[in-house]
Write a protein that holds these residues in place. Structure first.
Motif, PDB file in Angstrom:
ATOM      1  N   ALA A  80       0.866  -1.180   0.000  1.00 12.42           N
ATOM      2  CA  ALA A  80       0.000   0.000   0.000  1.00 12.42           C
ATOM      3  C   ALA A  80       0.899   1.225   0.000  1.00 12.42           C
ATOM      4  O   ALA A  80       1.981   1.199   0.591  1.00 12.42           O
ATOM      5  CB  ALA A  80      -0.876  -0.006   1.240  1.00 12.42           C
ATOM      6  N   ALA A  81       0.470   2.276  -0.663  1.00 13.08           N
ATOM      7  CA  ALA A  81       1.312   3.461  -0.751  1.00 13.08           C
ATOM      8  C   ALA A  81       0.470   4.726  -0.826  1.00 13.08           C
ATOM      9  O   ALA A  81      -0.695   4.694  -1.247  1.00 13.08           O
ATOM     10  CB  ALA A  81       2.216   3.361  -1.990  1.00 13.08           C
ATOM     11  N   GLY A  82       1.066   5.820  -0.432  1.00 11.72           N
ATOM     12  CA  GLY A  82       0.437   7.125  -0.569  1.00 11.72           C
ATOM     13  C   GLY A  82       0.821   7.724  -1.912  1.00 11.72           C
ATOM     14  O   GLY A  82       1.970   7.630  -2.331  1.00 11.72           O
TER      15      GLY A  82
ATOM     16  N   PHE B 154       3.282   8.644   8.663  1.00 17.11           N
ATOM     17  CA  PHE B 154       2.957   9.064   7.308  1.00 17.11           C
ATOM     18  C   PHE B 154       3.673  10.397   7.076  1.00 17.11           C
ATOM     19  O   PHE B 154       4.237  10.982   7.990  1.00 17.11           O
ATOM     20  CB  PHE B 154       1.441   9.205   7.135  1.00 17.11           C
ATOM     21  CG  PHE B 154       0.698   7.890   7.239  1.00 17.11           C
ATOM     22  CD1 PHE B 154       0.867   6.905   6.268  1.00 17.11           C
ATOM     23  CD2 PHE B 154      -0.162   7.633   8.300  1.00 17.11           C
ATOM     24  CE1 PHE B 154       0.190   5.691   6.351  1.00 17.11           C
ATOM     25  CE2 PHE B 154      -0.844   6.417   8.383  1.00 17.11           C
ATOM     26  CZ  PHE B 154      -0.659   5.447   7.421  1.00 17.11           C
ATOM     27  N   GLU B 155       3.623  10.896   5.842  1.00 14.14           N
ATOM     28  CA  GLU B 155       4.425  12.073   5.510  1.00 14.14           C
ATOM     29  C   GLU B 155       3.731  13.375   5.905  1.00 14.14           C
ATOM     30  O   GLU B 155       2.503  13.479   5.900  1.00 14.14           O
ATOM     31  CB  GLU B 155       4.716  12.085   4.005  1.00 14.14           C
ATOM     32  CG  GLU B 155       5.793  11.108   3.579  1.00 14.14           C
ATOM     33  CD  GLU B 155       5.453   9.655   3.854  1.00 14.14           C
ATOM     34  OE1 GLU B 155       4.274   9.288   3.687  1.00 14.14           O
ATOM     35  OE2 GLU B 155       6.360   8.901   4.258  1.00 14.14           O
TER      36      GLU B 155
ATOM     37  N   TYR C 276       5.711  14.933   1.395  1.00 13.31           N
ATOM     38  CA  TYR C 276       5.065  14.444   0.163  1.00 13.31           C
ATOM     39  C   TYR C 276       5.539  15.295  -1.023  1.00 13.31           C
ATOM     40  O   TYR C 276       5.843  14.763  -2.099  1.00 13.31           O
ATOM     41  CB  TYR C 276       3.534  14.539   0.268  1.00 13.31           C
ATOM     42  CG  TYR C 276       2.859  13.457   1.086  1.00 13.31           C
ATOM     43  CD1 TYR C 276       2.985  12.104   0.752  1.00 13.31           C
ATOM     44  CD2 TYR C 276       2.046  13.792   2.174  1.00 13.31           C
ATOM     45  CE1 TYR C 276       2.339  11.122   1.492  1.00 13.31           C
ATOM     46  CE2 TYR C 276       1.397  12.814   2.916  1.00 13.31           C
ATOM     47  CZ  TYR C 276       1.542  11.480   2.567  1.00 13.31           C
ATOM     48  OH  TYR C 276       0.899  10.517   3.301  1.00 13.31           O
TER      49      TYR C 276
ATOM     50  N   VAL D  47       4.598   6.718  -2.176  1.00 11.45           N
ATOM     51  CA  VAL D  47       5.551   6.484  -1.081  1.00 11.45           C
ATOM     52  C   VAL D  47       4.996   5.429  -0.136  1.00 11.45           C
ATOM     53  O   VAL D  47       3.795   5.397   0.142  1.00 11.45           O
ATOM     54  CB  VAL D  47       5.877   7.802  -0.320  1.00 11.45           C
ATOM     55  CG1 VAL D  47       4.614   8.506   0.168  1.00 11.45           C
ATOM     56  CG2 VAL D  47       6.817   7.548   0.871  1.00 11.45           C
ATOM     57  N   GLY D  48       5.886   4.564   0.338  1.00 10.18           N
ATOM     58  CA  GLY D  48       5.469   3.528   1.279  1.00 10.18           C
ATOM     59  C   GLY D  48       6.631   3.065   2.138  1.00 10.18           C
ATOM     60  O   GLY D  48       7.768   3.547   1.987  1.00 10.18           O
ATOM     61  N   MET D  49       6.328   2.119   3.031  1.00 14.48           N
ATOM     62  CA  MET D  49       7.299   1.735   4.063  1.00 14.48           C
ATOM     63  C   MET D  49       7.843   0.311   3.886  1.00 14.48           C
ATOM     64  O   MET D  49       8.297  -0.302   4.851  1.00 14.48           O
ATOM     65  CB  MET D  49       6.649   1.850   5.449  1.00 14.48           C
ATOM     66  CG  MET D  49       5.997   3.197   5.725  1.00 14.48           C
ATOM     67  SD  MET D  49       5.055   3.174   7.250  1.00 14.48           S
ATOM     68  CE  MET D  49       4.053   4.664   7.062  1.00 14.48           C
TER      69      MET D  49
ATOM     70  N   THR E  84      -3.556   4.203  -1.410  1.00 16.67           N
ATOM     71  CA  THR E  84      -4.570   4.175  -0.345  1.00 16.67           C
ATOM     72  C   THR E  84      -4.871   5.558   0.230  1.00 16.67           C
ATOM     73  O   THR E  84      -5.827   5.725   0.981  1.00 16.67           O
ATOM     74  CB  THR E  84      -4.122   3.253   0.801  1.00 16.67           C
ATOM     75  OG1 THR E  84      -2.831   3.671   1.240  1.00 16.67           O
ATOM     76  CG2 THR E  84      -4.077   1.808   0.350  1.00 16.67           C
ATOM     77  N   ASP E  85      -4.035   6.525  -0.085  1.00 16.77           N
ATOM     78  CA  ASP E  85      -4.255   7.899   0.392  1.00 16.77           C
ATOM     79  C   ASP E  85      -3.434   8.821  -0.486  1.00 16.77           C
ATOM     80  O   ASP E  85      -2.560   8.354  -1.216  1.00 16.77           O
ATOM     81  CB  ASP E  85      -3.850   8.040   1.863  1.00 16.77           C
ATOM     82  CG  ASP E  85      -2.428   7.555   2.105  1.00 16.77           C
ATOM     83  OD1 ASP E  85      -2.248   6.342   2.301  1.00 16.77           O
ATOM     84  OD2 ASP E  85      -1.494   8.369   2.042  1.00 16.77           O
TER      85      ASP E  85
ATOM     86  N   VAL F  67      -6.087   3.302   5.136  1.00 20.01           N
ATOM     87  CA  VAL F  67      -5.225   2.547   4.232  1.00 20.01           C
ATOM     88  C   VAL F  67      -5.806   1.155   4.010  1.00 20.01           C
ATOM     89  O   VAL F  67      -5.917   0.673   2.875  1.00 20.01           O
ATOM     90  CB  VAL F  67      -3.777   2.464   4.808  1.00 20.01           C
ATOM     91  CG1 VAL F  67      -2.956   1.406   4.085  1.00 20.01           C
ATOM     92  CG2 VAL F  67      -3.090   3.823   4.718  1.00 20.01           C
TER      93      VAL F  67
HETATM   94  N1  HPA Z   1       3.006   7.059   3.282  1.00 19.80           N
HETATM   95  C1  HPA Z   1       3.774   6.040   3.636  1.00 19.80           C
HETATM   96  N2  HPA Z   1       3.363   4.790   3.640  1.00 19.80           N
HETATM   97  C2  HPA Z   1       2.097   4.555   3.261  1.00 19.80           C
HETATM   98  C3  HPA Z   1       1.249   5.576   2.894  1.00 19.80           C
HETATM   99  C4  HPA Z   1       1.720   6.910   2.911  1.00 19.80           C
HETATM  100  O1  HPA Z   1       1.023   7.876   2.605  1.00 19.80           O
HETATM  101  N3  HPA Z   1       0.054   5.012   2.570  1.00 19.80           N
HETATM  102  C5  HPA Z   1       0.202   3.678   2.740  1.00 19.80           C
HETATM  103  N4  HPA Z   1       1.443   3.391   3.159  1.00 19.80           N
END
Ligand code: HPA
Length: 270
Positions: free
Chosen positions: A111-113, A190-191, A196, A207-209, A232-233, A248
């Motif tokens: 999942a990532a922003g 989150f950022e 961002y 971006v993700g972790m 996811t956002d 998320v």
């Molecule tokens: N930032 C970092 N990791 C994430 C994000 C995010 O916005 N959404 C899901 N994982």
């Protein structure tokens, strides 16, 4: 390290009759793929010698061996994140074991922003490239030539062939996909809006972790890699929304059917 990898691989070989050449790391948004795996054999992480010990109660994860369509595969249900306190050798240990088992191709999801202004929540982004911003490198320290070269090439971290195939699968099924650059950061925050913006300015689309450490080690080991993010956002300038774990999970769940279909067809066909 080498002995540990060999010991863990030997244990798994003693348990599993057929060794696959394909592995999948099931991140957020791809949990459902498990229901499509047949002839399943599950091995909980806490039974596997040398696997990192889970820090989260009742959330240890497992390896699943089985078939996706006609293809023999292994899947990691649950991954090890750097923010949980593991060091990078632990985070990437399962990928080392995969190589020792004979895995040639690795599929990854996360999942990532999204920072790209053309992205929406629920979009799927095929990762074309990444920017590694983790504070520790998984290949830091002595290099073992048996595992890979000291200075690995990263000019095609994500297989162009697999990306093209995924685009075909998506088009055939009328699924809109985005493509872009994934920025890997340590989290767990989150950022901020400024972060961002910064990640977008330096060339990131999402971006993700996770993912970046596993991909680096897979490439060091000579595997082909394909990875996707579910957006996811959004961290788009002017419309940075409040991000939460729940949100998320919710957005990932909604995108899950699309993500599952692409991954399943791609794995079965490539
Ligand atoms: N930032 C970092 N990791 C994430 C994000 C995010 O916005 N959404 C899901 N994982």
């Amino acid at each position: 390290m080498i002995e540990k990898i060999k010991e863990t691989a030997a244990y798994l070989k003693s348990k599993v009759p057929v060794m696959p050449k394909t592995a999948i790391i099931l991140g957020t948004g791809l949990g459902e793929l498990v229901t499509h795996i047949t002839d399943k054999q599950e091995i909980p992480y806490n039974e596997i010698p040398n696997f990192p010990v889970s820090t989260v109660e009742g959330h240890s994860g497992k390896l699943i061996f089985g078939k996706l369509g006609k293809k023999d595969i292994m899947a990691m249900q649950g991954r090890f994140h750097y923010y949980e306190g593991y060091d990078m050798k632990q985070v990437t240990f399962p990928v080392r074991v995969m190589k020792e088992l004979g895995i040639e191709t690795l599929f990854v999801s996360n999942a990532a922003g999204g920072m790209n202004p053309n992205f929406s929540v629920g979009d799927i982004m095929i990762i074309r490239d990444h920017i590694n911003l983790f504070p520790e490198h998984p290949l830091h320290g002595k290099n073992f030539e048996e595992l890979g070269v000291r200075f690995p090439d990263m000019s095609e971290a994500y297989s162009k062939k697999l990306i093209d195939k995924a685009l075909e699968v998506a088009a055939k099924n009328n699924i809109k996909v985005q493509q872009g650059v994934y920025v890997g950061t340590q989290g767990p925050t989150f950022e901020t809006p400024a972060e961002y913006r910064y990640f977008h300015i330096i060339g990131g689309d999402a971006v993700g972790m996770s993912t970046v450490p596993e991909v680096i080690v897979a490439r060091h080991a000579g595997m082909d890699v394909f990875a996707v993010s579910v957006i996811t956002d959004l961290g788009v300038e002017g419309i940075v929304e409040k991000a939460s774990h729940e949100e998320v999970q919710k957005a990932a769940a909604e995108a899950q059917p699309k993500m599952t279909l692409i991954m399943k067809e791609l794995v079965e066909q490539f």
